[in-house]
Scaffold this motif. Sequence first.
Motif, PDB file in Angstrom:
ATOM      1  N   VAL A 300       0.899  -0.783   0.180  1.00 38.23           N
ATOM      2  CA  VAL A 300      -0.622  -0.085   0.368  1.00 38.23           C
ATOM      3  C   VAL A 300       0.975   1.063  -0.080  1.00 38.23           C
ATOM      4  O   VAL A 300       0.483   1.992  -0.422  1.00 38.23           O
ATOM      5  N   GLY A 301       2.098   1.652   1.187  1.00 39.72           N
ATOM      6  CA  GLY A 301       2.715   2.138   0.812  1.00 39.72           C
ATOM      7  C   GLY A 301       3.465   2.584  -0.212  1.00 39.72           C
ATOM      8  O   GLY A 301       3.704   3.665  -1.058  1.00 39.72           O
ATOM      9  N   ALA A 302       3.898   1.682  -0.940  1.00 39.40           N
ATOM     10  CA  ALA A 302       4.406   1.562  -2.201  1.00 39.40           C
ATOM     11  C   ALA A 302       3.519   2.477  -3.585  1.00 39.40           C
ATOM     12  O   ALA A 302       4.274   3.073  -4.521  1.00 39.40           O
ATOM     13  N   PHE A 303       2.543   1.844  -3.497  1.00 36.77           N
ATOM     14  CA  PHE A 303       1.385   2.466  -4.663  1.00 36.77           C
ATOM     15  C   PHE A 303       1.192   3.846  -3.765  1.00 36.77           C
ATOM     16  O   PHE A 303       0.863   4.345  -5.244  1.00 36.77           O
ATOM     17  N   ILE A 304       0.809   4.062  -3.018  1.00 36.94           N
ATOM     18  CA  ILE A 304       1.010   4.836  -2.881  1.00 36.94           C
ATOM     19  C   ILE A 304       1.947   6.105  -3.094  1.00 36.94           C
ATOM     20  O   ILE A 304       1.840   7.714  -3.654  1.00 36.94           O
ATOM     21  N   ALA A 305       3.256   5.948  -2.882  1.00 41.62           N
ATOM     22  CA  ALA A 305       4.049   6.757  -2.681  1.00 41.62           C
ATOM     23  C   ALA A 305       4.852   7.227  -4.571  1.00 41.62           C
ATOM     24  O   ALA A 305       4.420   8.198  -4.864  1.00 41.62           O
ATOM     25  N   GLN A 306       4.146   5.904  -5.318  1.00 37.08           N
ATOM     26  CA  GLN A 306       4.048   6.041  -6.842  1.00 37.08           C
ATOM     27  C   GLN A 306       2.995   6.125  -7.068  1.00 37.08           C
ATOM     28  O   GLN A 306       3.345   7.624  -7.766  1.00 37.08           O
ATOM     29  N   SER A 307       2.014   6.774  -6.703  1.00 39.94           N
ATOM     30  CA  SER A 307       0.800   7.113  -7.630  1.00 39.94           C
ATOM     31  C   SER A 307       1.245   8.713  -7.462  1.00 39.94           C
ATOM     32  O   SER A 307       0.322   9.437  -7.934  1.00 39.94           O
ATOM     33  N   SER A 308       1.699   9.169  -6.111  1.00 34.76           N
ATOM     34  CA  SER A 308       1.696  10.460  -5.564  1.00 34.76           C
ATOM     35  C   SER A 308       2.452  11.275  -6.376  1.00 34.76           C
ATOM     36  O   SER A 308       3.204  12.497  -5.802  1.00 34.76           O
ATOM     37  N   ALA A 309       3.439  10.902  -6.743  1.00 33.33           N
ATOM     38  CA  ALA A 309       5.035  11.208  -7.147  1.00 33.33           C
ATOM     39  C   ALA A 309       4.699  12.050  -8.452  1.00 33.33           C
ATOM     40  O   ALA A 309       4.039  12.514  -9.000  1.00 33.33           O
ATOM     41  N   PRO A 310       5.652  13.750  -8.833  1.00 30.28           N
ATOM     42  CA  PRO A 310       5.453  14.248  -9.298  1.00 30.28           C
ATOM     43  C   PRO A 310       5.095  13.666 -10.684  1.00 30.28           C
ATOM     44  O   PRO A 310       5.967  13.037 -11.278  1.00 30.28           O
ATOM     45  N   ALA A 311       4.198  14.325 -11.217  1.00 27.86           N
ATOM     46  CA  ALA A 311       3.875  13.858 -12.586  1.00 27.86           C
ATOM     47  C   ALA A 311       4.922  14.180 -13.769  1.00 27.86           C
ATOM     48  O   ALA A 311       5.199  13.528 -14.525  1.00 27.86           O
ATOM     49  N   GLN A 312       5.362  15.246 -13.396  1.00 28.87           N
ATOM     50  CA  GLN A 312       6.477  15.797 -14.876  1.00 28.87           C
ATOM     51  C   GLN A 312       8.183  15.407 -13.982  1.00 28.87           C
ATOM     52  O   GLN A 312       8.383  15.103 -12.832  1.00 28.87           O
ATOM     53  N   GLY A 313       8.796  14.654 -15.326  1.00 28.96           N
ATOM     54  CA  GLY A 313      10.266  14.221 -14.522  1.00 28.96           C
ATOM     55  C   GLY A 313       9.875  12.675 -13.651  1.00 28.96           C
ATOM     56  O   GLY A 313      10.686  12.466 -13.283  1.00 28.96           O
ATOM     57  N   SER A 314       8.469  12.100 -13.401  1.00 33.83           N
ATOM     58  CA  SER A 314       8.425  11.493 -13.354  1.00 33.83           C
ATOM     59  C   SER A 314       9.489  10.618 -13.614  1.00 33.83           C
ATOM     60  O   SER A 314       9.362   9.812 -14.942  1.00 33.83           O
ATOM     61  N   ALA A 315       9.794   9.027 -12.808  1.00 36.81           N
ATOM     62  CA  ALA A 315       9.938   8.071 -13.481  1.00 36.81           C
ATOM     63  C   ALA A 315       9.611   7.164 -13.745  1.00 36.81           C
ATOM     64  O   ALA A 315       8.904   6.718 -13.142  1.00 36.81           O
ATOM     65  N   GLU A 316      10.298   7.195 -15.622  1.00 33.20           N
ATOM     66  CA  GLU A 316       9.327   5.208 -15.712  1.00 33.20           C
ATOM     67  C   GLU A 316      10.189   4.781 -16.248  1.00 33.20           C
ATOM     68  O   GLU A 316      10.551   5.096 -17.199  1.00 33.20           O
ATOM     69  N   PRO A 317       9.514   3.154 -16.463  1.00 34.02           N
ATOM     70  CA  PRO A 317      10.201   2.177 -16.460  1.00 34.02           C
ATOM     71  C   PRO A 317      10.708   2.312 -18.334  1.00 34.02           C
ATOM     72  O   PRO A 317       9.168   2.270 -18.608  1.00 34.02           O
ATOM     73  N   VAL A 318      11.537   1.531 -18.699  1.00 29.76           N
ATOM     74  CA  VAL A 318      11.390   1.623 -20.430  1.00 29.76           C
ATOM     75  C   VAL A 318      11.133   0.507 -21.066  1.00 29.76           C
ATOM     76  O   VAL A 318      10.628   0.199 -21.376  1.00 29.76           O
ATOM     77  N   ALA A 319      11.102  -0.559 -19.573  1.00 28.80           N
ATOM     78  CA  ALA A 319      11.299  -2.286 -20.555  1.00 28.80           C
ATOM     79  C   ALA A 319      10.067  -2.225 -19.908  1.00 28.80           C
ATOM     80  O   ALA A 319       9.620  -3.351 -20.724  1.00 28.80           O
ATOM     81  N   SER A 320       9.403  -2.379 -18.469  1.00 32.79           N
ATOM     82  CA  SER A 320       8.233  -3.114 -18.051  1.00 32.79           C
ATOM     83  C   SER A 320       7.779  -2.288 -16.877  1.00 32.79           C
ATOM     84  O   SER A 320       8.175  -2.246 -16.088  1.00 32.79           O
ATOM     85  N   ALA A 321       6.964  -3.409 -16.722  1.00 28.76           N
ATOM     86  CA  ALA A 321       6.174  -2.714 -15.434  1.00 28.76           C
ATOM     87  C   ALA A 321       6.383  -3.244 -14.367  1.00 28.76           C
ATOM     88  O   ALA A 321       6.665  -4.137 -13.816  1.00 28.76           O
TER      89      ALA A 321
END
Length: 334
Positions: A300-321
Amino acid sequence: MPVHTSQGSQSNRGRGVGLGLALASAVAFGGSGVAAKPLIQAGLDPLHVVWLRVTGAALVMLPLAVRHRALLRRRPALLAGFGLLAVAGVQACYFAALSRIPVGVALLIEYLAPALVLGWVRFVQRRSVTRAAAVGVVLAVGGLACVVEVWSGLGFDPLGITLALGAACCQVGYFVLSDQGTEAGDQAPDPFGVIAYGLLVGAAVLTVVARPWTMDWQVLTGTADMNGTRVPAVLLLAWIVLIATVLAYVTGVLSVRRLSPQVAGVVACLEAVIATVLAWVLLGEHLSAPQIVGGALVLVGAFIAQSSAPAQGSAEPVASAGEESELSAREAAA
């Protein structure tokens, strides 16, 4: 009007296919530890299991590497970093941790990576993070304390926990490299090519580190014990290479193309749950009630941390989910 209905129906079908692929990727990645641990207990060194996994997958993906050979000239640093961290680093630390602590615990600790990414954003890149993201980090850390049962004097092997944390840190490097790779927009490197060359780089590095010529190859000709059931070792290895690596990465990439990285990352969080359930059923690794609650808090904490990260310049994976994201969430959470 009928055109809009048709387009909406196609969009819904595409989203449904994307969710199915993301779930398949989570299941495939989640089964890697359950298949690897019996091989380690049968006598193979964890690094040798990682080398077999990465090298076998690299050979399978070799045609894609040839097809995208221009990446060697365009993105050599990205390919090298991806191979060292997202492939060699994550898997070597994770498999080494498996030899000392339960599968579910190792993977739950690895899933601290999304929370650690926020630490990178806040203290290294010096960008603000939301209050919800900070709450997510606190929940994840508190959940980790429950998973390792700190009140019992660190009941699990400290080295095993350190190795699992090392896997999480390598996943942070994966997110940072992925963020750099996506800045190019339309010129971003093809994710299949990045996966293929990442596996090749990881195989080359692990060949030096693992020294496979010292491996006890006879283990692969015998059987391994899976909670009282004898399973051919070569069958477990085939699962690790073809299902838990090649299929997991490919389905993860395809799911990200049909879903947003955030949605694919949420589905990828199921990897930790799937791995824990499989280890419980197939390996007999039972977790206590506080550990189960702690694992839920980590997710739950990882989900909240990820979904609440700033959209601009946020880290998004190149290879997979996932890694695991993985990769990650491996791929977007791992």
